[in-house]
Design a protein around this motif. Structure first.
Motif, PDB file in Angstrom:
ATOM      1  N   ARG A 286       0.191  -1.285   0.233  1.00 57.45           N
ATOM      2  CA  ARG A 286      -0.199  -0.006   0.032  1.00 57.45           C
ATOM      3  C   ARG A 286       0.655   0.901   0.190  1.00 57.45           C
ATOM      4  NH1 ARG A 286      -4.298  -1.246   4.016  1.00 57.45           N
ATOM      5  NH2 ARG A 286      -4.662  -2.495   2.799  1.00 57.45           N
ATOM      6  N   ARG A 287       1.678   0.955   1.046  1.00 61.67           N
ATOM      7  CA  ARG A 287       2.992   2.598   1.103  1.00 61.67           C
ATOM      8  C   ARG A 287       3.680   2.524  -0.200  1.00 61.67           C
ATOM      9  NH1 ARG A 287       1.563   5.518   3.877  1.00 61.67           N
ATOM     10  NH2 ARG A 287       2.869   4.098   5.829  1.00 61.67           N
ATOM     11  N   VAL A 288       4.195   1.527  -0.842  1.00 61.73           N
ATOM     12  CA  VAL A 288       5.097   1.861  -2.139  1.00 61.73           C
ATOM     13  C   VAL A 288       4.757   1.786  -3.279  1.00 61.73           C
ATOM     14  CG1 VAL A 288       7.693   1.065  -0.933  1.00 61.73           C
ATOM     15  CG2 VAL A 288       5.956  -0.511  -2.217  1.00 61.73           C
ATOM     16  N   GLY A 289       3.384   1.684  -3.445  1.00 63.03           N
ATOM     17  CA  GLY A 289       1.719   0.999  -4.797  1.00 63.03           C
ATOM     18  C   GLY A 289       1.731   2.711  -4.733  1.00 63.03           C
ATOM     19  N   ASP A 290       1.919   3.340  -4.240  1.00 68.86           N
ATOM     20  CA  ASP A 290       1.376   5.064  -3.954  1.00 68.86           C
ATOM     21  C   ASP A 290       1.748   5.899  -5.652  1.00 68.86           C
ATOM     22  OD1 ASP A 290       3.500   6.458  -3.444  1.00 68.86           O
ATOM     23  OD2 ASP A 290       2.747   7.043  -1.992  1.00 68.86           O
ATOM     24  N   LYS A 291       1.347   6.740  -5.818  1.00 67.32           N
ATOM     25  CA  LYS A 291       1.553   7.239  -7.151  1.00 67.32           C
ATOM     26  C   LYS A 291       3.656   8.157  -6.932  1.00 67.32           C
ATOM     27  CE  LYS A 291       0.868  10.878 -10.917  1.00 67.32           C
ATOM     28  NZ  LYS A 291      -0.685  11.516 -10.639  1.00 67.32           N
ATOM     29  N   TRP A 292       3.831   8.535  -5.834  1.00 65.66           N
ATOM     30  CA  TRP A 292       4.801   9.143  -5.850  1.00 65.66           C
ATOM     31  C   TRP A 292       5.733   8.175  -5.200  1.00 65.66           C
ATOM     32  CZ3 TRP A 292       4.236  12.492  -9.555  1.00 65.66           C
ATOM     33  CH2 TRP A 292       3.445  12.895  -9.541  1.00 65.66           C
TER      34      TRP A 292
ATOM     35  N   HIS B 240      19.176  14.430  -0.980  1.00 65.71           N
ATOM     36  CA  HIS B 240      18.406  15.462  -2.304  1.00 65.71           C
ATOM     37  C   HIS B 240      17.825  17.010  -0.594  1.00 65.71           C
ATOM     38  CE1 HIS B 240      18.657  13.349  -5.694  1.00 65.71           C
ATOM     39  NE2 HIS B 240      17.993  14.165  -6.426  1.00 65.71           N
ATOM     40  N   ARG B 241      17.453  18.365  -2.000  1.00 65.80           N
ATOM     41  CA  ARG B 241      17.233  19.201  -0.884  1.00 65.80           C
ATOM     42  C   ARG B 241      16.032  18.520  -1.561  1.00 65.80           C
ATOM     43  NH1 ARG B 241      21.196  22.213  -2.994  1.00 65.80           N
ATOM     44  NH2 ARG B 241      19.766  23.275  -3.938  1.00 65.80           N
ATOM     45  N   PHE B 242      15.027  19.995   0.201  1.00 65.74           N
ATOM     46  CA  PHE B 242      13.878  19.802  -0.878  1.00 65.74           C
ATOM     47  C   PHE B 242      12.984  20.182  -2.609  1.00 65.74           C
ATOM     48  CE2 PHE B 242       9.012  21.081  -1.032  1.00 65.74           C
ATOM     49  CZ  PHE B 242       8.328  20.242  -1.069  1.00 65.74           C
ATOM     50  N   ASN B 243      13.852  21.456  -2.184  1.00 66.77           N
ATOM     51  CA  ASN B 243      13.853  21.569  -4.400  1.00 66.77           C
ATOM     52  C   ASN B 243      13.657  20.961  -5.549  1.00 66.77           C
ATOM     53  OD1 ASN B 243      11.458  24.275  -3.134  1.00 66.77           O
ATOM     54  ND2 ASN B 243      13.728  25.350  -3.086  1.00 66.77           N
ATOM     55  N   GLU B 244      15.189  20.139  -4.895  1.00 63.21           N
ATOM     56  CA  GLU B 244      16.022  19.649  -5.964  1.00 63.21           C
ATOM     57  C   GLU B 244      14.755  18.535  -5.687  1.00 63.21           C
ATOM     58  OE1 GLU B 244      20.579  19.175  -5.136  1.00 63.21           O
ATOM     59  OE2 GLU B 244      19.936  18.132  -3.779  1.00 63.21           O
ATOM     60  N   LEU B 245      14.031  17.766  -4.626  1.00 62.75           N
ATOM     61  CA  LEU B 245      13.538  17.082  -5.050  1.00 62.75           C
ATOM     62  C   LEU B 245      12.034  17.141  -5.614  1.00 62.75           C
ATOM     63  CD1 LEU B 245      13.625  14.610  -1.541  1.00 62.75           C
ATOM     64  CD2 LEU B 245      13.533  13.598  -4.211  1.00 62.75           C
TER      65      LEU B 245
ATOM     66  N   GLN C 230       3.948  20.569  -4.226  1.00 64.56           N
ATOM     67  CA  GLN C 230       4.908  20.571  -2.840  1.00 64.56           C
ATOM     68  C   GLN C 230       4.102  19.736  -1.323  1.00 64.56           C
ATOM     69  OE1 GLN C 230       5.669  24.842  -1.544  1.00 64.56           O
ATOM     70  NE2 GLN C 230       7.466  24.355  -3.128  1.00 64.56           N
ATOM     71  N   ARG C 231       3.034  20.208  -1.932  1.00 63.64           N
ATOM     72  CA  ARG C 231       2.171  18.883  -0.534  1.00 63.64           C
ATOM     73  C   ARG C 231       2.100  17.775  -0.428  1.00 63.64           C
ATOM     74  NH1 ARG C 231      -4.046  18.500   0.176  1.00 63.64           N
ATOM     75  NH2 ARG C 231      -4.558  18.101   3.096  1.00 63.64           N
TER      76      ARG C 231
ATOM     77  N   ARG D  22       3.900  15.223   1.856  1.00 65.01           N
ATOM     78  CA  ARG D  22       3.513  14.156   2.600  1.00 65.01           C
ATOM     79  C   ARG D  22       4.365  13.624   2.723  1.00 65.01           C
ATOM     80  NH1 ARG D  22      -2.843  13.694   1.148  1.00 65.01           N
ATOM     81  NH2 ARG D  22      -2.749  15.514   2.477  1.00 65.01           N
ATOM     82  N   THR D  23       4.635  12.909   1.225  1.00 68.05           N
ATOM     83  CA  THR D  23       5.286  11.791   1.067  1.00 68.05           C
ATOM     84  C   THR D  23       6.347  11.057   2.047  1.00 68.05           C
ATOM     85  OG1 THR D  23       4.326  11.930  -0.843  1.00 68.05           O
ATOM     86  CG2 THR D  23       6.593  10.183  -0.986  1.00 68.05           C
ATOM     87  N   LEU D  24       7.271  12.543   1.893  1.00 68.80           N
ATOM     88  CA  LEU D  24       9.171  12.388   2.603  1.00 68.80           C
ATOM     89  C   LEU D  24       8.260  12.410   4.682  1.00 68.80           C
ATOM     90  CD1 LEU D  24      10.125  15.184   0.892  1.00 68.80           C
ATOM     91  CD2 LEU D  24      10.892  12.527   1.150  1.00 68.80           C
TER      92      LEU D  24
END
Length: 118
Positions: free
Chosen positions: A18-24, A37-42, A51-52, A56-58
């Motif tokens: 369920r976790r790894v199957g999400d879109k991101w 990576h820095r946030f903006n690089e990601l 961004q939201r 949430r993913t991180l």
């Protein structure tokens, strides 16, 4: 024999898929598997993620112990994300799944075509 819903919900495999199957999630894990990576690089590297949703993913990956967040005492503070040791152990199974998907993509597409699916 059917699997009872309660057993399916309590299954650790169900939880992880369920976790790894999400879109991101897989995209973020793969990027962090290359380097920190820095946030903006990601955000720039994952096309289409808001961004939201990246936040949430991180946070979710951090709660699961797969990603670590490091704040550097600069002005303004900079934040880097990287995989934990546990997160790095996920790279090999994800790579194996990706290899399997590439190898069998044509067969799956053909089967879907025969079944009238997309």
């Amino acid at each position: 024999m059917p699997v009872p819903a309660s057993e399916h919900e309590a299954c650790p495999v169900t939880d992880v898929l369920r976790r790894v199957g999400d879109k991101w999630t897989v995209l973020v894990i793969v990027l962090l598997g290359q380097r920190r990576h820095r946030f903006n690089e990601l955000h720039r590297a994952v096309d289409g993620i808001s961004q939201r949703m990246l936040t949430r993913t991180l946070r979710t990956l951090e709660q699961d112990g797969l990603v670590e967040r490091e704040v550097h005492p600069t002005t303004p503070p900079s934040v880097e994300y990287g995989l934990t040791r546990l997160g790095a152990t996920l790279l090999q199974p994800l790579s194996a799944l990706a290899d399997w998907a590439v190898t069998h993509h044509d067969e799956i597409s053909a089967a879907r075509g025969r079944a009238g699916g997309s």
